[in-house]
Each structure stands twice: as structure tokens, then as C-alpha cells.
Design a protein around this motif. Structure first.
Motif, PDB file in Angstrom:
ATOM      1  N   VAL A   1      -3.931  -4.843  10.887  1.00 38.60           N
ATOM      2  CA  VAL A   1      -2.889  -3.821  10.755  1.00 38.60           C
ATOM      3  C   VAL A   1      -3.278  -2.965   9.553  1.00 38.60           C
ATOM      4  CG1 VAL A   1      -0.452  -3.362  10.338  1.00 38.60           C
ATOM      5  CG2 VAL A   1      -1.131  -5.343  11.713  1.00 38.60           C
ATOM      6  N   VAL A   2      -3.559  -1.684   9.788  1.00 40.33           N
ATOM      7  CA  VAL A   2      -4.103  -0.806   8.744  1.00 40.33           C
ATOM      8  C   VAL A   2      -3.157   0.363   8.506  1.00 40.33           C
ATOM      9  CG1 VAL A   2      -6.023   0.722   8.127  1.00 40.33           C
ATOM     10  CG2 VAL A   2      -6.473  -1.445   9.274  1.00 40.33           C
ATOM     11  N   ALA A   3      -2.920   0.643   7.234  1.00 39.51           N
ATOM     12  CA  ALA A   3      -2.133   1.812   6.850  1.00 39.51           C
ATOM     13  C   ALA A   3      -3.056   2.806   6.155  1.00 39.51           C
ATOM     14  CB  ALA A   3      -0.997   1.411   5.915  1.00 39.51           C
ATOM     15  N   VAL A   4      -2.940   4.076   6.527  1.00 39.38           N
ATOM     16  CA  VAL A   4      -3.712   5.126   5.859  1.00 39.38           C
ATOM     17  C   VAL A   4      -2.868   5.595   4.676  1.00 39.38           C
ATOM     18  CG1 VAL A   4      -4.877   7.343   6.155  1.00 39.38           C
ATOM     19  CG2 VAL A   4      -4.735   5.756   8.061  1.00 39.38           C
ATOM     20  N   LEU A   5      -3.128   5.004   3.518  1.00 41.91           N
ATOM     21  CA  LEU A   5      -2.229   5.162   2.372  1.00 41.91           C
ATOM     22  C   LEU A   5      -2.975   4.868   1.076  1.00 41.91           C
ATOM     23  CD1 LEU A   5       0.758   5.249   1.224  1.00 41.91           C
ATOM     24  CD2 LEU A   5       0.837   2.797   1.697  1.00 41.91           C
TER      25      LEU A   5
ATOM     26  N   GLU B   1       4.212  -9.711  -0.875  1.00 41.04           N
ATOM     27  CA  GLU B   1       5.530  -9.221  -1.304  1.00 41.04           C
ATOM     28  C   GLU B   1       5.459  -7.908  -2.086  1.00 41.04           C
ATOM     29  OE1 GLU B   1       4.241 -12.586  -4.131  1.00 41.04           O
ATOM     30  OE2 GLU B   1       4.264 -12.182  -1.964  1.00 41.04           O
ATOM     31  N   ASP B   2       4.268  -7.550  -2.590  1.00 35.36           N
ATOM     32  CA  ASP B   2       4.113  -6.301  -3.341  1.00 35.36           C
ATOM     33  C   ASP B   2       3.604  -5.151  -2.492  1.00 35.36           C
ATOM     34  OD1 ASP B   2       4.964  -7.591  -5.598  1.00 35.36           O
ATOM     35  OD2 ASP B   2       2.956  -7.978  -6.393  1.00 35.36           O
ATOM     36  N   LEU B   3       3.307  -5.423  -1.221  1.00 36.38           N
ATOM     37  CA  LEU B   3       2.766  -4.374  -0.344  1.00 36.38           C
ATOM     38  C   LEU B   3       3.887  -3.583   0.320  1.00 36.38           C
ATOM     39  CD1 LEU B   3      -0.141  -6.292   1.405  1.00 36.38           C
ATOM     40  CD2 LEU B   3      -0.390  -4.261  -0.008  1.00 36.38           C
ATOM     41  N   PRO B   4       3.627  -2.327   0.681  1.00 39.32           N
ATOM     42  CA  PRO B   4       4.643  -1.553   1.423  1.00 39.32           C
ATOM     43  C   PRO B   4       4.923  -2.218   2.776  1.00 39.32           C
ATOM     44  CG  PRO B   4       2.776  -0.170   0.766  1.00 39.32           C
ATOM     45  CD  PRO B   4       2.412  -1.566   0.441  1.00 39.32           C
ATOM     46  N   PHE B   5       6.152  -2.033   3.284  1.00 36.44           N
ATOM     47  CA  PHE B   5       6.508  -2.654   4.565  1.00 36.44           C
ATOM     48  C   PHE B   5       7.311  -1.665   5.393  1.00 36.44           C
ATOM     49  CE2 PHE B   5       9.643  -3.706   1.355  1.00 36.44           C
ATOM     50  CZ  PHE B   5      10.853  -3.435   1.961  1.00 36.44           C
ATOM     51  N   THR B   6       7.279  -1.875   6.722  1.00 39.62           N
ATOM     52  CA  THR B   6       8.026  -1.009   7.636  1.00 39.62           C
ATOM     53  C   THR B   6       9.463  -1.528   7.767  1.00 39.62           C
ATOM     54  OG1 THR B   6       7.477  -2.316   9.583  1.00 39.62           O
ATOM     55  CG2 THR B   6       5.890  -0.623   8.932  1.00 39.62           C
ATOM     56  N   ARG B   7      10.253  -0.831   8.544  1.00 40.87           N
ATOM     57  CA  ARG B   7      11.651  -1.268   8.740  1.00 40.87           C
ATOM     58  C   ARG B   7      11.717  -2.603   9.468  1.00 40.87           C
ATOM     59  NH1 ARG B   7      13.440   2.810  13.694  1.00 40.87           N
ATOM     60  NH2 ARG B   7      11.993   1.920  15.205  1.00 40.87           N
ATOM     61  N   ASP B   8      10.640  -2.948  10.218  1.00 40.51           N
ATOM     62  CA  ASP B   8      10.596  -4.236  10.920  1.00 40.51           C
ATOM     63  C   ASP B   8       9.993  -5.335  10.054  1.00 40.51           C
ATOM     64  OD1 ASP B   8      11.557  -3.045  13.319  1.00 40.51           O
ATOM     65  OD2 ASP B   8       9.541  -2.252  13.667  1.00 40.51           O
ATOM     66  N   GLY B   9       9.623  -5.000   8.821  1.00 37.32           N
ATOM     67  CA  GLY B   9       9.050  -5.999   7.912  1.00 37.32           C
ATOM     68  C   GLY B   9       7.554  -6.209   8.074  1.00 37.32           C
TER      69      GLY B   9
ATOM     70  N   ASP C   1       8.491   0.665  -0.540  1.00 35.10           N
ATOM     71  CA  ASP C   1       7.695   0.086  -1.622  1.00 35.10           C
ATOM     72  C   ASP C   1       8.022  -1.396  -1.772  1.00 35.10           C
ATOM     73  OD1 ASP C   1       6.689  -0.706  -4.177  1.00 35.10           O
ATOM     74  OD2 ASP C   1       6.550   1.394  -4.734  1.00 35.10           O
ATOM     75  N   GLY C   2       6.986  -2.248  -1.784  1.00 34.22           N
ATOM     76  CA  GLY C   2       7.203  -3.693  -1.865  1.00 34.22           C
ATOM     77  C   GLY C   2       7.728  -4.143  -3.209  1.00 34.22           C
ATOM     78  N   LYS C   3       7.427  -3.385  -4.265  1.00 35.70           N
ATOM     79  CA  LYS C   3       7.852  -3.796  -5.612  1.00 35.70           C
ATOM     80  C   LYS C   3       9.272  -3.351  -5.937  1.00 35.70           C
ATOM     81  CE  LYS C   3       3.176  -3.908  -7.511  1.00 35.70           C
ATOM     82  NZ  LYS C   3       2.203  -3.297  -8.431  1.00 35.70           N
ATOM     83  N   THR C   4       9.633  -2.122  -5.521  1.00 37.96           N
ATOM     84  CA  THR C   4      10.954  -1.585  -5.886  1.00 37.96           C
ATOM     85  C   THR C   4      11.927  -1.591  -4.708  1.00 37.96           C
ATOM     86  OG1 THR C   4      10.324   0.683  -5.331  1.00 37.96           O
ATOM     87  CG2 THR C   4       9.852  -0.079  -7.581  1.00 37.96           C
TER      88      THR C   4
END
Length: 603
Positions: A206-210, A379-387, A456-459
């Protein structure tokens, strides 16, 4: 003007009409009167015919076209499906023929049957057949620049996977095996036809262009640490070592076993603690750099004449099989056998688990290669609305400049394949389209563009940007940082130049080259330059005659220094590079007599 006729590059004669001769030879081949491996090429510009029958020519099959119609009819296709007609039957009938590169210059090939015209001579089976073995397995190659497709083909050869199902029975010098290799979600028909999913060489990520805090700039990639702990990209490295009891002239031979203390270059009792009584290590034993795996002694390199009074025992030297100076692992297997000459032969296979770490190289199937720069807890990575959190994050700047649109298309196709649980076709010129992928995404409630809102996974705050996220096949390449890491403080030197050896395998020095030297000169760092070029390299102190400038010698018996040329005792110690002293000696050997003029410091 008559046409020259060449057979396998040799001039055989001349013919009145070269074009007519070429067409008649081709007709004879199609009628079975000439061998099917014969190829005929007519060069109109030079008025020459080349008939080739020799080996080593790449040839490819094409369907013959006559009067704008393909000779492969629908009835034939049906018979092939039923098994009533075979490939060699089509070649015998002249429906299909094999052309080499030279004869292909005389053809006009149609890509599809719908495009056939009167002037066409041949028809492609499938447009993908213009690609080679490696290129045909890359999805959507027509969407990328040619250099990137070439790079992707190279990466396919370097990828880790299941290279052989019997890898545990083989004794390859070195081999990598990937844990849990997966079949790609987006694949080509060539990939399926070759059965390559049984020898998969990558995994679906699963890859995010970010961008991630600048850590994935300059082609670096950020990976999910938790995914790695779940064995993402994990591999095993195997290396096989071999040794034998060689026989030497004079009846001497090597001996396997734990060396005795009086043996020359004895390594000490602690070096042989892991060996069994026969001097061979057992499987599942941990080994470290320079660890002895097979104890062995050999006769001395230089034999001396043994007189009747010389009753001392035969002197032997230590020549045990050891691991490399920069590798460790676990002994996987020990194989005892005989060589063809009848001597004892032992192979030891060592394995080491390689968990992806910072510096390891990964690549997609589009030439988008990068090394790991950061491992981030999930837990520090960005996540989608589905987690859903990405396994890997690639920098957005990697896409537009290289124009690898196929990379984005595979991400979209992989996402669609994950949603409707089916493989997608990425075959060149004829695979699934972007519209088909968008329809699948739309039907499952996703944006057809593949973009999603991430948090944002941190905030926990929403990231106010449309982020492209999908599933794509990534390969771990065999350029592992653990096999490249190298440092040295002191170590072996070359016998000829007295300079440090070269290369990681020989515990070599780190070269300070001409460009680095120029930087030090420009900066004015004279002492640092002297330290690197002289003190840390091949510093030597030589005796130089102050009167005639030649190199002096030291007589140990008489305890005096003198010049062998002029017999002067006015000798001084001069610090120099040993390579310079070697140059002076080599100049003397060709009849040049260099003289060194000495001055006091500061003059």
C-alpha cells in the motif's frame, strides 16, 4: 546490374533479378522445399541478397499476409483450440514463419488484423511480442519513457524472490530467498503464460504518494516499521563455502581435522571450539566473521631438502576454511562428498536473515528505485478514514519529471484489484484501461482518481491535500546495506606498493582520490593531506646519499650506512612514499639514474 548473392556472409555468385530470386526463395520456404530456419533478405540500395542459415540469430514468428488477408483463418484458430492443429503444422503450411532482423527489413508488419491493407506482408500475433522477456512482464510499458522501461527490466533481474523451489537442496555460491513472495495484482498475460507467479519476486505494498517531513527526498522511501515486523520485504541470504583435501607433487596432501598447536599460523584453541572431532562444524551453529568452519592443515609452500640428520617432524601450515571477514550467520548445511579426483570435498552453507533496514534498496516495476531513509511506527503514519496506513511513502517529485505514468496506473489498478478481488491485466497495448479501474473504484465508494483524505498519525489532524494512495508491486533488490557496509582503521597492505589493499572483501582502505586531493589543496589543509597520502598509506623512511643523490644501504653486520654508488658515508634518513621509492627503482631498471637533491627543512 547483377545482384550479388551471399550465403552466411560469403559471396556465392550473381543473379539477374535479385528481387525475384528473394521472393521465389521465400515461396520455396513456405512450401516446405527450403528449411524453415532459412532467412532471405534483399537490400535494394546495395543490390545484394543475404541468405542466412547459421546459428545465433534472434528470430521471431509472424503471420503471413497475402493480398491484404491473413493466412491464419478462424477455422485454423478453432482447430488449434481443439488440439487438432499444432504450431509446427502452421509453420509447415507457410501460415507462420520465423524472421530474423535482416529479413524483417523487407517486411511491412500490421499490428492488428483490422489495420491490414494490400501492402502489408505480415501480421503480429500480439503487439506485446515486440518486447523481450523482461520488458513484457512490466505492466503498462507504453505509458513510460523507454529508459525507465529498460531500468525496470534491469531491476527485475536484481529482485529477491523464490529463485528455485529446491533452494534448500542447492549449493549456489550466493543466493537470496524472499519470505512470503506474492503474485502481483496487476500482471501481464506474458507473466501468466510463463507461470512466473510460481516464482514471484516481490510483494504488493500500500503506497502513498506523499512527502514525509523531508525524509523521502531524493528518491528515498519511508517504510512502515510494523509492516517490516510482519515480515514485509524480509529475506534470507545464503553463501556456500567449499574446501578439499588437495594432493601435491611429492606425495604430500592436505588434512582435515583440528590443527595441532605447533602448526604454522595456529589461530589459538578458542578458534576451533565449535568444530567436532573430525574438524568440521555442525549445522545450526552460529558463526561470526573469520570463524573456522572446517579445520585444515597443508604442507609448507616451499619444500626444503630433508637430510638424514634432520629428524624433526613435518612442518605444516594452517589453512582452515573460515567465513568472510565481514559476514556472519548460522550454518545451514554441511555436505561431505568426494571430488572427481577422489579427494575429500566439503561444502558449508551459511544463512543469514536480512530484515529491511535503513539503506536497503527497493524498486517498483517502473524504474522508480530508492533506499529506505526512515522506518516509522505505524501509529505515527498518516491513515485514511478506514484506518489504512501506507506500507511505503514515495516522494511526489519522483513521478512528473520521469514521466512514469504507468506507476500511477498500476497503483490505481492494484487498488481496484484489491476491492473486487480479481487480477488486473497490464499487458502492453491491450491491457485494462484507466476507465475500467475508475468504474471499480466508483462502485465501491472511492474517488475514481484514487485520491483520499489522510489524517496525521501524530496529531490526528486532517491533512488538507488530496493524497494519491493505491496498491503497487514493489521489489526488494539484492543491494543490501549489510553487504556493502565497510570501514577500516588498519589492515592488510599490498606487497608491491605497501599501500592498503583495495575492496571490501580484502578489508581494503577507503580511497582518497585525485578529486578529494584537489579539494584539500584548494582548502590549504596541508597536514591533513600529508596524513592521508603518506602516514595512513605507504610511509617509509629511506636512506639517501647527500653527495650523489642515490639511495643508500645499511650494513647490519658492520653497523654502518653507506652509498653503494660512491661509497660515501654522508647518508640521511628521508621520509617518503614507498610508491615513489618503487618508481625510482623501476627507472633504474630501464637505465635511468634519478638523483635526489637534499636540502635542509625551510630552505
Amino acid at each position: 546490374m547483377k545482384t550479388g548473392v551471399f550465403v552466411n556472409g560469403r559471396l556465392m555468385g550473381f543473379h539477374e533479378n535479385g528481387e525475384r530470386l528473394a521472393s521465389s526463395l521465400r515461396k520455396m520456404r513456405r512450401d516446405g522445399e527450403l528449411d524453415e530456419q532459412t532467412n532471405v533478405a534483399y537490400n535494394k540500395r546495395t543490390n545484394e541478397i543475404f541468405v542466412n542459415t547459421d546459428e545465433g540469430r534472434p528470430r521471431r514468428p509472424l503471420i503471413v499476409v497475402k493480398a491484404g488477408k491473413s493466412l491464419l483463418t478462424q477455422d485454423m484458430v478453432e482447430k488449434i483450440r481443439k488440439g487438432e492443429l499444432h504450431w509446427h503444422d502452421l509453420v509447415k503450411k507457410g501460415v507462420v514463419e520465423w524472421l530474423d532482423a535482416e529479413e524483417e527489413e523487407n517486411t511491412y508488419i500490421a499490428l492488428e488484423e483490422g489495420n491490414l491493407a494490400e501492402e502489408h506482408t505480415h501480421l503480429e500475433f500480439d503487439p506485446v511480442s515486440i518486447l523481450g522477456y523482461a520488458s513484457a512482464q512490466i505492466p503498462f510499458p507504453e505509458y513510460n519513457m523507454a529508459p525507465r522501461v529498460l531500468m525496470a527490466a534491469q531491476h527485475t533481474k536484481q529482485s529477491l524472490g523464490l529463485y528455485a523451489a529446491n533452494f534448500n537442496l542447492r549449493c549456489d555460491t550466493r543466493g537470496h530467498v524472499l519470505f512470503y513472495p506474492q503474485s502481483p495484482l496487476v500482471r501481464t498475460r506474458v507473466y501468466e503464460a510463463l507461470g512466473n507467479e510460481r516464482r514471484a519476486s516481490g510483494q504488493n505494498y500500500v503506497v502513498a504518494v506523499l512527502s514525509y517531513h523531508g525524509f523521502n527526498m531524493n528518491d528515498a522511501v519511508v517504510l512502515n516499521k510494523d509492516a517490516i515486523e510482519r515480515a514485509l520485504g524480509r529475506s534470507e541470504f545464503f553463501r556456500t563455502y567449499a574446501t578439499e583435501e588437495r594432493r601435491y607433487p611429492g606425495g604430500q596432501r592436505d588434512h582435515f581435522g583440528i590443527p595441532e598447536e605447533y602448526v604454522q599460523n595456529y589461530l589459538g584453541p578458542e578458534a576451533y571450539t565449535e568444530l567436532d572431532e573430525d574438524g568440521v562444524i555442525s549445522p545450526d551453529t552460529d558463526v561470526f566473521p573469520n570463524a573456522v568452519m572446517v579445520g585444515k592443515t597443508s604442507p609448507p609452500r616451499f619444500l626444503k631438502e630433508i637430510s638424514a640428520l634432520d629428524v624433526e617432524s613435518e612442518k605444516r601450515r594452517e589453512s582452515s576454511l573460515t567465513t568472510r571477514s565481514n559476514e556472519n550467520g548460522i550454518v545451514d548445511a554441511v555436505i561431505l562428498t568426494e571430488s572427481p579426483s577422489g579427494t575429500k570435498f566439503i561444502k558449508v552453507r551459511v544463512r543469514k536473515m536480512n530484515v529491511p533496514e535503513i539503506g536497503d534498496k527497493f524498486a517498483s516495476r517502473f524504474g522508480q528505485k530508492g533506499v529506505i531513509s526512515l522506518l516509522v511506527p505505524q501509529e505515527d503514519l498518516p491513515f485514511t478514514r478506514d484506518g489504512v496506513t501506507p506500507d511505503l511513502m514515495i516522494n511526489p517529485h519522483a513521478i512528473p519529471g520521469r514521466m512514469t505514468a504507468g506507476h500511477l496506473l498500476e497503483m490505481l489498478g492494484g487498488k481496484a484489484a484489491s476491492l473486487d478481488c480479481s487480477h488486473k491485466d497490464g499487458t502492453a497495448f491491450s491491457g485494462n484501461t484507466e476507465d475500467e479501474f475508475e468504474d471499480v473504484l466508483r462502485s465501491h465508494g472511492f474517488k475514481p482518481t484514487g485520491q483520499e483524505v489522510l489524517y496525521d498519525g501524530k496529531t490526528g489532524a486532517r491533512i488538507y491535500a488530496k493524497i494519491f494512495i493505491g496498491v503497487i508491486y514493489y521489489q526488494r533488490l539484492h543491494h543490501l546495506v549489510s553487504l556493502k557496509l565497510h570501514a577500516r582503521s588498519r589492515g592488510p597492505t599490498q606487497m608491491l606498493t605497501h599501500q592498503p589493499t583495495e575492496g571490501r572483501a580484502r578489508e581494503g582502505g577507503l580511497r582518497l582520490g585525485e578529486m578529494e586531493r584537489d579539494c584539500f589543496i584548494g582548502f590549504g589543509a596541508a597536514s591533513l593531506l600529508k596524513e592521508r597520502m603518506i602516514d595512513s598509506s605507504d610511509k617509509t623512511v629511506e636512506l639517501v646519499c647527500a653527495d650523489c643523490g642515490s639511495l643508500g644501504v645499511y650494513d647490519k653486520i658492520k653497523g654502518r650506512r653507506y652509498c653503494p654508488l660512491c661509497d660515501s658515508a654522508n647518508i640521511h634518513e628521508v621520509e617518503m612514499s614507498y610508491a615513489f621509492k618503487l618508481l625510482v627503482d623501476e627507472m633504474k631498471s630501464i637505465g635511468i639514474n634519478p638523483q635526489l637533491r637534499l636540502k635542509d627543512r625551510g630552505e
